[in-house]
Design an enzyme around this catalytic site. Structure first.
Site, mmCIF file in Angstrom:
data_model
loop_
_atom_site.group_PDB
_atom_site.id
_atom_site.type_symbol
_atom_site.label_atom_id
_atom_site.label_comp_id
_atom_site.label_asym_id
_atom_site.label_seq_id
_atom_site.Cartn_x
_atom_site.Cartn_y
_atom_site.Cartn_z
ATOM 1 N N LYS A 297 0.844 -1.209 0.000
ATOM 2 C CA LYS A 297 0.000 0.000 0.000
ATOM 3 C C LYS A 297 0.876 1.255 0.000
ATOM 4 O O LYS A 297 0.581 2.225 -0.699
ATOM 5 C CB LYS A 297 -0.929 -0.019 1.224
ATOM 6 C CG LYS A 297 -2.021 -1.079 1.104
ATOM 7 C CD LYS A 297 -2.765 -1.321 2.408
ATOM 8 C CE LYS A 297 -3.702 -2.527 2.226
ATOM 9 N NZ LYS A 297 -4.314 -3.003 3.444
ATOM 10 N N GLN B 183 -5.199 -2.034 9.444
ATOM 11 C CA GLN B 183 -4.709 -3.250 8.780
ATOM 12 C C GLN B 183 -5.206 -4.484 9.537
ATOM 13 O O GLN B 183 -4.936 -4.640 10.722
ATOM 14 C CB GLN B 183 -3.172 -3.238 8.721
ATOM 15 C CG GLN B 183 -2.570 -4.415 7.993
ATOM 16 C CD GLN B 183 -2.991 -4.474 6.517
ATOM 17 O OE1 GLN B 183 -2.971 -3.470 5.815
ATOM 18 N NE2 GLN B 183 -3.372 -5.655 6.059
ATOM 19 N N ASP C 107 -11.501 2.111 3.030
ATOM 20 C CA ASP C 107 -11.657 0.666 2.820
ATOM 21 C C ASP C 107 -13.125 0.309 2.584
ATOM 22 O O ASP C 107 -13.436 -0.791 2.121
ATOM 23 C CB ASP C 107 -11.180 -0.100 4.074
ATOM 24 C CG ASP C 107 -9.874 -0.839 3.829
ATOM 25 O OD1 ASP C 107 -9.541 -1.095 2.664
ATOM 26 O OD2 ASP C 107 -9.188 -1.154 4.823
#
Ligand code: NDP
Length: 261
Positions: free
Chosen positions: A41, A85, A108
């Site tokens: 990322k 995460q 997300d």
């Protein structure tokens, strides 16, 4: 034939290039697999000039620490995107923690009320539109109804006017469904789909492999047993280097304020 997902991911990243934005990644503990995902990322953000900072908390951090950090980042105007995460340590309630992220920064798309669609299904729908043009009336079978891929994808494909069949572990005659559809999306995490699930005539099928698992040798793989597939009648996304790349690129696009669908 394998779909060149790297090129498609670069196309998505190009949409975010030059846009203002910064991503905050909250990571708890030192899981080596999470480290790999986080580095990917960071690399994607770097490619398009979006800032990316990783906030590491120790493995034994308590829930108030992570909540406090999210609250601080929610009100920090520098950050346009915040992600946690996953997986978190088992004592931390993932849904509760992820839903603390401000809806406008939930890049997300975990919260159903988020300003953004979840990245993996959005990347899949966008890719299918590149491959098929319009999805209006297309016959799509989704295998798996999990909350990360299968369930949100059902609604997103219906919104494109596709005809959607949702299959799962209780589906009888799964092969009858997967053989007939123009588009098959695999999202089970079970490395079990060989050629017997697909047709060999009556036109090409597109098979999107969203699954992530490991085969008996410990190699990262998807739901498809690609060695046992007749590629001449199928467009197939590879694992690794497939849906995962698109997911990461969509995350960066969201951070830059770009929605793909
Ligand atoms: P879950 O892992 O929560 O659920 C799996 C689904 O597969 C369930 O709906 C289950 O059915 C179904 N299933 C399991 N075995 C079979 C079978 N033999 N036949 C038919 N259906 C079966 O789903 P998620 O959406 O969370 O994740 C799906 C996959 O996508 C995982 O492998 C995950 O790692 C991967 N993933 C990949 C991402 C990427 O970036 N590439 C991002 C996110 C997830 P039932 O509901 O009946 O139990």
């Amino acid at each position: 034939m394998f779909v060149d997902c790297k090129s498609y991911a670069n196309e998505i990243l190009a949409k975010a290039k030059g846009r203002p934005g910064a991503l905050a990644i909250i990571q708890v503990g030192d899981d080596p697999r999470s480290d790999v995902y986080v580095r990917g990322k960071e690399r994607d953000c770097e490619k398009v000039g979006i800032d990316c900072n990783v906030f590491k908390l120790p493995r034994n951090a308590d829930i108030f620490e992570i909540e406090g950090l999210i609250d601080q980042l929610n009100s920090d105007r520098e950050y346009t995107g915040i992600i946690v995460q996953l997986p978190l340590p088992t004592y931390m309630p993932e849904d509760h923690i992820c839903q603390r992220i401000a809806l406008s920064k939930d890049v997300d798309g975990f919260n159903p009320q988020s300003d953004f669609h979840p990245c993996t299904p959005e990347g899949i729908v966008w890719l299918l539109k590149q491959l098929h043009g319009s999805l209006d009336g297309a016959e799509a079978v989704i295998v798996g109804r999990g909350k990360l891929v299968g369930a949100p994808l059902q609604k997103m494909l219906l919104d494109q006017n596709a005809t959607v069949t949702a299959c799962h572990s209780h589906t009888r005659n799964l092969k009858e469904h997967t053989k007939w559809a123009d588009i098959v999306i695999l999202a089970t995490g079970k490395h079990m789909f060989d050629q017997s699930y697909f047709r060999t005539s009556l036109g090409r099928q597109t098979v999107i492999d969203a699954g992530i698992t490991f085969d008996e040798t410990g190699r990262l793989c998807g739901d498809l047993i690609t060695e046992q597939i007749d590629h001449s009648n199928m467009n197939v996304t590879p694992v690794p280097g497939g849906v995962g790349l698109l997911t990461r690129a969509v995350l960066v696009a969201h951070t830059g304020g770009v929605n793909l669908i």
